[in-house]
Design a protein around this motif. Structure first.
Motif, mmCIF file in Angstrom:
data_model
loop_
_atom_site.group_PDB
_atom_site.id
_atom_site.type_symbol
_atom_site.label_atom_id
_atom_site.label_comp_id
_atom_site.label_asym_id
_atom_site.label_seq_id
_atom_site.Cartn_x
_atom_site.Cartn_y
_atom_site.Cartn_z
ATOM 1 N N PHE A 169 -23.579 -17.805 18.539
ATOM 2 C CA PHE A 169 -22.341 -17.754 17.765
ATOM 3 C C PHE A 169 -22.110 -16.331 17.257
ATOM 4 O O PHE A 169 -21.025 -15.761 17.431
ATOM 5 N N VAL A 170 -23.135 -15.748 16.643
ATOM 6 C CA VAL A 170 -23.011 -14.389 16.089
ATOM 7 C C VAL A 170 -22.814 -13.372 17.209
ATOM 8 O O VAL A 170 -21.976 -12.459 17.094
ATOM 9 N N MET A 171 -23.553 -13.518 18.317
ATOM 10 C CA MET A 171 -23.421 -12.588 19.429
ATOM 11 C C MET A 171 -22.009 -12.634 20.031
ATOM 12 O O MET A 171 -21.389 -11.596 20.258
ATOM 13 N N SER A 172 -21.505 -13.839 20.280
ATOM 14 C CA SER A 172 -20.172 -13.974 20.876
ATOM 15 C C SER A 172 -19.095 -13.461 19.936
ATOM 16 O O SER A 172 -18.163 -12.771 20.365
ATOM 17 N N PHE A 173 -19.224 -13.788 18.661
ATOM 18 C CA PHE A 173 -18.231 -13.322 17.692
ATOM 19 C C PHE A 173 -18.274 -11.798 17.567
ATOM 20 O O PHE A 173 -17.227 -11.152 17.491
ATOM 21 N N SER A 174 -19.472 -11.216 17.584
ATOM 22 C CA SER A 174 -19.597 -9.757 17.494
ATOM 23 C C SER A 174 -18.996 -9.075 18.712
ATOM 24 O O SER A 174 -18.269 -8.079 18.576
ATOM 25 N N LEU A 175 -19.305 -9.593 19.911
ATOM 26 C CA LEU A 175 -18.720 -9.010 21.117
ATOM 27 C C LEU A 175 -17.198 -9.133 21.124
ATOM 28 O O LEU A 175 -16.493 -8.193 21.502
#
Length: 153
Positions: A61-67
């Motif tokens: 979730f954090v990785m996708s939102f950050s990207l």
């Protein structure tokens, strides 16, 4: 010529929401968030298994939102290393989510055996399994198209 190809390989701004596979960020975030919420609210019978599922759902979730935020801001600048980073992130996320979905299915199966009355928590775990497999499918599709983009850049 190769620099113009790599600069148009990753969109920036609102073009992220109109290009494939980058439009998959939104459903990945939605289904990953649903897995996170459902596992967090359900009864935990196997802490190690469901702990991994929680880690994977929060991490992805954090990785996708950050990207997604970095692509919106145009922080990638069209560099080829960002195309590689996109491929690696979605490759790891697909592998992690596949393992998390299988482990959540195993935990749900054991929960069904342990509690013959099958209450609300059981239905939450079943929903978490379904959403985890949907998230896995989304990440695999995104990974395949990221790989094609990486090969062409």
């Amino acid at each position: 010529m190769s620099s113009s190809t790599s600069s148009s390989a990753l969109p920036s701004g609102l073009a992220v929401l109109t290009t494939f596979p980058d439009v998959l960020f939104i459903p990945e975030i939605i289904f990953g968030g649903l897995v996170w919420i459902l596992v967090a609210s359900s009864k935990v019978l196997l802490p190690m298994l469901q702990g991994w599922v929680m880690f994977v759902s929060v991490f992805c979730f954090v990785m996708s939102f950050s990207l997604l935020c970095l692509y919106f801001c145009g922080a990638h600048g069209g560099g080829g290393s960002w195309v590689t980073l996109d491929l690696i992130c979605h490759d790891v996320a697909a592998l992690f989510y596949l393992s998390a979905a299988v482990l959540e299915a195993f935990a749900t199966y054991n929960f069904g055996l342990a509690d013959p009355l099958l209450g609300q928590e059981y239905r939450e775990n079943i929903a978490a399994v379904v959403f985890a497999f949907v998230a896995t499918l989304l990440y695999v599709i995104h990974k395949v198209f990221s790989m094609l983009r990486w090969k062409s850049s």
